[in-house]
Every structure is written in C-alpha cells, then in structure tokens.
Design an enzyme around this catalytic site. Structure first.
Site, PDB file in Angstrom:
ATOM      1  CD  GLU A 275     -75.997   4.752  24.945  1.00 38.89           C
ATOM      2  OE1 GLU A 275     -75.939   4.553  26.177  1.00 38.89           O
ATOM      3  OE2 GLU A 275     -75.179   5.452  24.337  1.00 38.89           O
ATOM      4  N   PRO A 276     -81.184   1.255  24.700  1.00 36.72           N
ATOM      5  CG  PRO A 276     -82.932   0.355  23.413  1.00 36.72           C
ATOM      6  CD  PRO A 276     -81.793   1.349  23.347  1.00 36.72           C
ATOM      7  NE  ARG A 278     -82.999  -3.108  34.033  1.00 38.11           N
ATOM      8  CZ  ARG A 278     -82.142  -3.485  35.000  1.00 38.11           C
ATOM      9  NH1 ARG A 278     -82.306  -4.635  35.615  1.00 38.11           N
ATOM     10  NH2 ARG A 278     -81.141  -2.698  35.342  1.00 38.11           N
ATOM     11  CB  CYS A 343     -70.362 -21.537  51.258  1.00 41.19           C
ATOM     12  SG  CYS A 343     -70.676 -23.261  50.908  1.00 41.19           S
ATOM     13  CD  GLU A 344     -71.031 -14.691  49.336  1.00 39.41           C
ATOM     14  OE1 GLU A 344     -71.394 -13.554  49.667  1.00 39.41           O
ATOM     15  OE2 GLU A 344     -69.979 -14.922  48.705  1.00 39.41           O
ATOM     16  CE1 TYR A 372     -76.872  -4.636  32.220  1.00 39.82           C
ATOM     17  CE2 TYR A 372     -79.242  -4.409  32.497  1.00 39.82           C
ATOM     18  CZ  TYR A 372     -78.058  -3.951  31.989  1.00 39.82           C
ATOM     19  OH  TYR A 372     -78.035  -2.788  31.262  1.00 39.82           O
TER      20      TYR A 372
HETATM   21  N1  LLP Z   1     -76.181   3.035  28.241  1.00 38.33           N
HETATM   22  C1  LLP Z   1     -75.251   3.135  29.198  1.00 38.33           C
HETATM   23  C2  LLP Z   1     -74.198   4.146  29.057  1.00 38.33           C
HETATM   24  C3  LLP Z   1     -75.304   2.294  30.331  1.00 38.33           C
HETATM   25  O1  LLP Z   1     -74.380   2.415  31.282  1.00 38.33           O
HETATM   26  C4  LLP Z   1     -76.329   1.331  30.440  1.00 38.33           C
HETATM   27  C5  LLP Z   1     -76.391   0.428  31.584  1.00 38.33           C
HETATM   28  C6  LLP Z   1     -77.275   1.245  29.394  1.00 38.33           C
HETATM   29  C7  LLP Z   1     -77.168   2.124  28.316  1.00 38.33           C
HETATM   30  C8  LLP Z   1     -78.389   0.258  29.400  1.00 38.33           C
HETATM   31  O2  LLP Z   1     -79.246   0.446  30.470  1.00 38.33           O
HETATM   32  P1  LLP Z   1     -80.614  -0.366  30.542  1.00 38.33           P
HETATM   33  O3  LLP Z   1     -81.484   0.109  29.411  1.00 38.33           O
HETATM   34  O4  LLP Z   1     -80.316  -1.811  30.429  1.00 38.33           O
HETATM   35  O5  LLP Z   1     -81.156  -0.006  31.877  1.00 38.33           O
HETATM   36  N2  LLP Z   1     -76.267  -4.892  36.254  1.00 38.33           N
HETATM   37  C9  LLP Z   1     -77.322  -3.965  36.617  1.00 38.33           C
HETATM   38  C10 LLP Z   1     -77.566  -2.930  35.561  1.00 38.33           C
HETATM   39  C11 LLP Z   1     -76.345  -2.133  35.172  1.00 38.33           C
HETATM   40  C12 LLP Z   1     -76.608  -1.129  34.094  1.00 38.33           C
HETATM   41  C13 LLP Z   1     -75.353  -0.533  33.585  1.00 38.33           C
HETATM   42  N3  LLP Z   1     -75.521   0.408  32.519  1.00 38.33           N
HETATM   43  C14 LLP Z   1     -78.585  -4.749  36.931  1.00 38.33           C
HETATM   44  O6  LLP Z   1     -78.565  -5.973  36.872  1.00 38.33           O
HETATM   45  O7  LLP Z   1     -79.607  -4.167  37.310  1.00 38.33           O
END
Ligand code: LLP
Length: 419
Positions: A275-276, A278, A343-344, A372
C-alpha cells in the site's frame, strides 16, 4: 528522481514553465508531474519483481486527486482506501473493485455496506468487533467479504510519533498476542472469507529494520495459523517507505525495500500486497507560491508567502521539512524564515534556512508536496481551497479548481430565528 527541473533559468514541471501555470491559475497551486508519478509507479513495481504474486494498492489518502488516480490505474495499480469517499474516487478513476483494499479502524456500517455492494477485493479488519459487524452485513447481502486481519506487531517504526501506527499503544490493528485467536473466531463466521493478514507500522519510514522486524513477526504468525489449520493466502505489508525531503538525504530506496521483503518473505507462498502512498506521490508534486513580501525580523528576515498551513499542513503538524526554491533563482542566497499569512505561529514553513534570495512578487515552490499536500488542505482563516494542476510533457491541465471563499460562504446560512 523527478521531472521538476530548471530550463532557461525557470523551474519547469516536465516541459511547462511554472510561471505559465501561475499566470493562468494563480497561486498557491499544486502542480503534479504525470511522468514522475509513472516513473515512481514503475520503479516500485520493478523493485518487487523478484516476488511471484504481488498486488500493489496505491494509498489514496496520500493523493486522492482523480487525475492522479487515473495515472496510477493505467499503471495497473489498485487502491488502498480508508473511506467510502476514497473508494468512490478509486472506482471513478477506473480502478477495478477487486483491486481495492479498505483499511481503517472506523469503517461505518454504511461504508461497509457500500464496499460489500461494490465488491471490493479486501477488507483489512482492524478489530474483532468490526469483523463481526461486517459478517452480519455480508451475510445479509449474500456476498461473502474477503478479509485480512490487521495485526499490530508492537514495533516502533522510528518515525514521527503522529504517523507511527505499529506500537501496542496505537489504535491500529489487533494485538499481536491475540491475533491467532481472533483470526480463528472470525474465520468461523459465515459471511467472511478470512484469507490473510495485514500490517502497517507507520509512514515516512527511513530505516528498514523496524519493517523487517514487523514482517518477520507476521511470517511467524502466518506459520502459527497455518499450523492450526487456517488458510493464509494473502499478506498485506502496508506502505510507509519514506522519501527524501531534503536535497541530499540518503534513504532506503525501493530496491533496498524490495530486497528486504524478498529476503523475509521468499518462502511464504502468498499473494503479497503493498500500500505505498508517499513513495509514489511525494516527489510527483510541488506547491507553487508567490512571495507576498519580505519583512524584517528581530533576527533573520521573514519571507511571507501566499501559501499557508491550510494549503500545506505538514510543517505545522509534523515539523516536516519541505525544500524551498525560487522558480527563477538569481543565484544568490540568504538566511530567512518562511511563513504564511495565517494568524498563528505554527504557520511557519522554515526557520533560519538558507534559501534562494526572493522578493515581493517572486514565485517559489515547496518541493515534495505531492503526498499529504492538497488532500490535507482546508479553508482555515477563510482562505480558498487550493487548486491542483497536472503537467504532461508540454501540456498541462487544471485537475482541481480553486474553491473561493465566496463559494464556501454560499453553503452557510443564518437561521431565521437569528433574525
Ligand atoms: N496503508 C495504511 C494502512 C496507512 O495508514 C498508510 C498511511 C499507508 C498505507 C500509506 O503510507 P505511506 O506509504 O504514504 O507512508 N499525513 C501524514 C502521513 C499519514 C500516513 C497515514 N497512513 C504526513 O503528511 O506525513
């Protein structure tokens, strides 16, 4: 590697000068590169090519834009979704229902009904309670629900605490020590087709050891379950691989990750799911902003830009670093703070950072903003909802319009009784 590079002194998205996009759409604006998305999708798939049965589901939460999902659908990617809204986006982008995985601790009854009806490929159950509810729904709809049980391996991903998900104290998955018993009980429920396990220990992971440790634990659990006569045909290893936010940062590559997975999982005889988010979308986008003014400070000058924490929340929420660069750099640098108009004090993108010299009216970008970024935007301080653009060679198109404060005001009303 991405396709945001300078040509004739101007930063381009593929072959499109960011100045042209800013002129037409205004700022702030997110700009994505189709070629970068495709490249990352291919590199990640290639990194797993030593493994026989692989299913890759893009984490829609990282960038749910319909055009982005369409690019990934065409690359054969499925979708990892966490809400009915995300599921409907994935379907609208042309991702097949059977390629959709539904994660999340709070799937509502309505969402589970919609997902069973849609015929999605897998529910990642995060609790026994959820499994019991889903079994009832699936039975009533006479459509068995394919499931994996998400396990919390109690491993520290060594990332920011707010994006760490695999420690015992986190809300995700079922406790490792109870997992086998829960798996057995859920497998016995009519309505569920319990077929595997799932794990995800966190995001922006920059060290592969915690993931290896978690995967080894999952392998042991799989062996235990099989020894007890259970069927385990699917193993979802989640997402989480980090990306370099600072030029020069050395991180594990998708190849390093693929080698580690192959080493741990070579004898598992399962369909491996990933589940990639980022790692696919992060470097595929930048946030283009205009400098409103440069103001003197008690220390270093403040570069005030027209993007704010409502457009890009990561620095305010996670103290995240995003490289900042002028769209038409002069070659000179200075040390400055960078902040938005909200404003913070948390609306600060960088402190005491050496950056390109910029002045009022100059365009600049925050890099690595494709994950994100826009999806976490909001309208705090009655600001517009930020628009999104995709570049493709020398073409570009608006892929999400700016929503003006006036439009947002239209959905509000004063009740009669307030006079
Ligand atoms: N699978 C599940 C169950 C997840 O909860 C997530 C991310 C992913 C896959 C994908 O993860 P990635 O490959 O993108 O790292 N808003 C935060 C990141 C929150 C991630 C939440 N879950 C940020 O901006 O760093």
């Amino acid at each position: 590697m991405d396709y945001f590079a300078y040509a004739n002194g101007t930063l381009n998205a593929e072959d499109v000068p960011l100045t042209a996009i800013a002129d037409a759409v205004g700022t702030p604006v997110y700009v994505y590169s189709r070629a970068t998305l495709e490249r990352h999708a291919q590199v990640f798939r290639q990194a797993l090519s030593a493994l026989p049965n692989v299913h890759i589901a893009f984490a829609v939460k990282s960038n749910p834009n319909l055009a982005v999902l369409r690019v990934l659908a065409k690359q054969g990617y499925g979708a990892d979704v966490v809400s009915e809204g995300e599921m409907n986006r994935a379907l609208a982008a042309g991702i097949k229902p059977q390629d959709i995985v539904f994660s999340g601790v709070g799937k509502t009854r309505t969402e589970m009904i919609a997902a069973v009806r849609a015929g999605i490929g897998q529910f990642n159950l995060e609790s026994e309670e959820e499994g019991i509810e889903l079994a009832e729904i699936a039975q009533a709809l006479r459509k068995p629900a394919p499931c994996a049980l998400r396990v919390n391996p109690d491993v520290d991903a060594r990332t920011h605490a707010k994006i760490s998900t695999g420690k015992a104290e986190n809300k995700f998955g079922v406790a490792y020590d109870s997992a086998a018993a829960i798996y057995a009980r859920l497998s016995a429920l009519p309505g569920l087709d319990v077929r595997g396990l799932a794990v995800h220990i966190g995001s922006q992971i920059t060290d592969l050891e915690p993931s290896r440790e978690a995967f080894v634990k999952m392998g042991a659990l799989m062996e235990l379950l099989r020894g007890q006569g259970h069927i385990v045909t699917h193993m979802d290893l989640g997402g989480g691989l980090g990306v370099p936010y600072k030029a020069g940062d050395a991180l594990p590559t998708p190849e390093d990750y693929g080698r580690m997975v192959a080493d741990v999982a070579k004898d598992w005889d399962v369909t491996l799911m990933f589940e990639p988010g980022r790692v696919i979308s992060g470097n595929s986008g930048v946030l283009v902003t205009e400098v409103v003014r440069v103001k003197r400070g008690s220390g270093h000058p403040w570069v005030i830009v027209d993007a704010a924490m409502n457009d890009l929340a990561r620095p305010a929420m996670y103290d995240a670093w995003h490289d900042f660069a002028a769209v038409r750099p002069t070659g000179e640098t200075f040390v400055a703070n960078i902040a938005g108009p909200i404003c913070e004090s948390s609306d600060t993108f960088a402190r005491e950072r050496e950056i390109d010299v910029v002045q009022r009216g100059d365009l600049a970008v925050f890099r690595t903003a494709g994950a994100y970024g826009a999806t976490m935007a909001n309208t705090y301080n009655s600001r517009a909802l930020v628009p999104e653009v995709m570049a493709d060679g020398d073409k570009w198109a608006l892929v999400a319009s700016r929503i003006d404060p006036a439009t947002i005001l239209e959905i509000e009303q004063v009740p009669d009784w307030l006079g």
